[in-house]
Design a protein around this motif. Sequence first.
Motif, PDB file in Angstrom:
ATOM      1  N   ASP A 303       0.814  -1.216   0.000  1.00 18.28           N
ATOM      2  CA  ASP A 303       0.000   0.000   0.000  1.00 18.28           C
ATOM      3  C   ASP A 303       0.850   1.269   0.000  1.00 18.28           C
ATOM      4  OD1 ASP A 303      -2.337  -1.478   0.091  1.00 18.28           O
ATOM      5  OD2 ASP A 303      -2.279  -1.628   2.271  1.00 18.28           O
ATOM      6  N   VAL A 304       2.115   1.169   0.353  1.00 18.89           N
ATOM      7  CA  VAL A 304       2.972   2.355   0.449  1.00 18.89           C
ATOM      8  C   VAL A 304       3.624   2.610  -0.903  1.00 18.89           C
ATOM      9  CG1 VAL A 304       4.913   3.411   1.660  1.00 18.89           C
ATOM     10  CG2 VAL A 304       3.401   1.828   2.869  1.00 18.89           C
ATOM     11  N   ASN A 305       3.567   3.854  -1.365  1.00 20.99           N
ATOM     12  CA  ASN A 305       4.237   4.235  -2.605  1.00 20.99           C
ATOM     13  C   ASN A 305       5.284   5.310  -2.311  1.00 20.99           C
ATOM     14  OD1 ASN A 305       2.786   6.731  -2.408  1.00 20.99           O
ATOM     15  ND2 ASN A 305       1.047   5.747  -3.418  1.00 20.99           N
ATOM     16  N   HIS A 306       6.049   5.662  -3.328  1.00 19.89           N
ATOM     17  CA  HIS A 306       7.132   6.621  -3.136  1.00 19.89           C
ATOM     18  C   HIS A 306       6.602   8.007  -2.748  1.00 19.89           C
ATOM     19  CE1 HIS A 306      10.545   4.152  -4.458  1.00 19.89           C
ATOM     20  NE2 HIS A 306       9.712   3.596  -5.321  1.00 19.89           N
ATOM     21  N   ALA A 307       5.409   8.345  -3.198  1.00 23.96           N
ATOM     22  CA  ALA A 307       4.855   9.665  -2.855  1.00 23.96           C
ATOM     23  C   ALA A 307       4.526   9.776  -1.373  1.00 23.96           C
ATOM     24  CB  ALA A 307       3.593   9.918  -3.690  1.00 23.96           C
ATOM     25  N   ALA A 308       4.270   8.632  -0.718  1.00 24.05           N
ATOM     26  CA  ALA A 308       3.901   8.666   0.702  1.00 24.05           C
ATOM     27  C   ALA A 308       5.106   8.704   1.628  1.00 24.05           C
ATOM     28  CB  ALA A 308       3.032   7.452   1.039  1.00 24.05           C
ATOM     29  N   PRO A 310       7.728  10.742   2.144  1.00 25.36           N
ATOM     30  CA  PRO A 310       8.079  11.951   2.918  1.00 25.36           C
ATOM     31  C   PRO A 310       7.124  12.248   4.069  1.00 25.36           C
ATOM     32  CG  PRO A 310       8.147  12.387   0.547  1.00 25.36           C
ATOM     33  CD  PRO A 310       7.477  11.068   0.731  1.00 25.36           C
ATOM     34  N   PHE A 311       5.938  11.612   4.062  1.00 18.56           N
ATOM     35  CA  PHE A 311       4.929  11.935   5.071  1.00 18.56           C
ATOM     36  C   PHE A 311       4.762  10.843   6.130  1.00 18.56           C
ATOM     37  CE2 PHE A 311       3.694  13.692   0.930  1.00 18.56           C
ATOM     38  CZ  PHE A 311       3.750  15.058   1.216  1.00 18.56           C
ATOM     39  N   LEU A 312       5.503   9.753   6.028  1.00 20.80           N
ATOM     40  CA  LEU A 312       5.305   8.638   6.950  1.00 20.80           C
ATOM     41  C   LEU A 312       5.544   9.029   8.403  1.00 20.80           C
ATOM     42  CD1 LEU A 312       6.843   5.532   5.117  1.00 20.80           C
ATOM     43  CD2 LEU A 312       4.433   6.111   5.442  1.00 20.80           C
ATOM     44  N   ASP A 351      14.912   7.240   8.606  1.00 23.90           N
ATOM     45  CA  ASP A 351      14.445   7.493   7.243  1.00 23.90           C
ATOM     46  C   ASP A 351      13.741   6.252   6.728  1.00 23.90           C
ATOM     47  OD1 ASP A 351      16.494   5.752   5.736  1.00 23.90           O
ATOM     48  OD2 ASP A 351      17.792   7.115   6.869  1.00 23.90           O
ATOM     49  N   ALA A 352      12.992   6.427   5.665  1.00 24.11           N
ATOM     50  CA  ALA A 352      12.215   5.324   5.078  1.00 24.11           C
ATOM     51  C   ALA A 352      12.482   5.259   3.581  1.00 24.11           C
ATOM     52  CB  ALA A 352      10.730   5.509   5.349  1.00 24.11           C
ATOM     53  N   THR A 353      12.631   4.052   3.066  1.00 22.36           N
ATOM     54  CA  THR A 353      12.834   3.826   1.629  1.00 22.36           C
ATOM     55  C   THR A 353      11.979   2.644   1.189  1.00 22.36           C
ATOM     56  OG1 THR A 353      14.757   2.408   2.082  1.00 22.36           O
ATOM     57  CG2 THR A 353      15.188   4.743   1.620  1.00 22.36           C
ATOM     58  N   LEU A 354      11.795   2.547  -0.121  1.00 13.86           N
ATOM     59  CA  LEU A 354      11.066   1.420  -0.702  1.00 13.86           C
ATOM     60  C   LEU A 354      12.014   0.611  -1.570  1.00 13.86           C
ATOM     61  CD1 LEU A 354       7.529   2.690  -1.822  1.00 13.86           C
ATOM     62  CD2 LEU A 354       8.036   0.889  -0.165  1.00 13.86           C
ATOM     63  N   ASN A 355      12.042  -0.694  -1.335  1.00 13.02           N
ATOM     64  CA  ASN A 355      12.828  -1.620  -2.148  1.00 13.02           C
ATOM     65  C   ASN A 355      11.847  -2.598  -2.783  1.00 13.02           C
ATOM     66  OD1 ASN A 355      14.740  -3.219  -3.333  1.00 13.02           O
ATOM     67  ND2 ASN A 355      15.635  -3.969  -1.419  1.00 13.02           N
TER      68      ASN A 355
END
Length: 368
Positions: A303-308, A310-312, A351-355
């Motif tokens: 459910d998490v995308n790159h646009a989300a 910065p706001f997590l 920080d948070a990233t998506l892999n």
Amino acid sequence: MFERLHRLPWLTLQIIAANAAVILALAAAWYLAFMRQSSVYSERLMSTFNIEPGSLHAMYVDDVERQLWATVIIGLLAAILASIGLAFLIVRPLRSLARATERLRHGDYRVRSAIEGGEVGHLAENFNALAAALEQEDQRRAQYLADLSHELRTPITSLRGYTEGLEDGVFQADEAFFKLMASELSHLSALTHSIEAMQLQHPANDDDLKPCSGTPVGECISDAKIRWDARFQKRGLKLDLDVSSTLLGQRFAVSENILRQIADNLLSNMARYASDNKSCRISAAKSVGENVARLKFSNDAPDVNHAALPFLFDRFYRVSDSRTRTQQDHSSGLGLSIVKQLCLSNQGNVDATLNGQRLEIAVHLPLK
């Protein structure tokens, strides 16, 4: 009666009375000077010209005296009118400031006073600064209570899970089980100390301020895994742990209570939102060239995308309402915000990233 007297415009009346008193004092001085000068003039007529002051002189003196009193009366009326205008000019910003102060006294910390020039303007600036400070303090206390309620929910939920597991026969009442229960109760005790201090980041108990001097990094993280294993298993999730050899013998430079709050919030977020039947992972390694431990919490999060991203870590932010996977579990949207707050207040970062579809939250904390 006293209330009516209290509400009278005393400052305006004082300005009018002061100007009227000045005019009357000047009038009295003029009259005395005139009478003395008239007497001197009569004596000079007698001594110099041997002339007796007659009716003509008396008429002149009376006429000048009438003109003097007429001038005094006109000047007095003009002074009163000018005083009223000047008083309203002075009192108007003060009345505005008084109304703002009254609202502030009743708890409206958003009120601000209009700023004008001069000393009253400087007073209004100081008032606005005070109101802003009170508003910020009120927001800080509200945020503290919201954060604290979120923190209290985690150990309470764990204790409820342990007792339900004991009732269902999932747990055995052995030494390890009671150790887990005691650990959660100890965490609750630490949070109550933070209530007394009204400060989430810095517990009031001196024992809570001690770093994990007796527990290596690996054991601190292993304890977190042990506390949450049952909840992950209940959801059919597997929690893996990988601690790098670079952290062998290393210890955190933050308090054990703060480290526990960070880990519990991240694991709670992971257990709530991770996709079913997917692996969750905690990895720990030392950052290259820095005396900093990097803890990575990763789980599958479609459910998490790159646009989300910065706001997590914003307060009350949720990617979507559908992200709450567990039943009877309502997220407050504060967990990741608390993690960021605690990391920054202890010279760390997060920080948070998506892999792919895996969300990776990396916590950077200083080592001892």
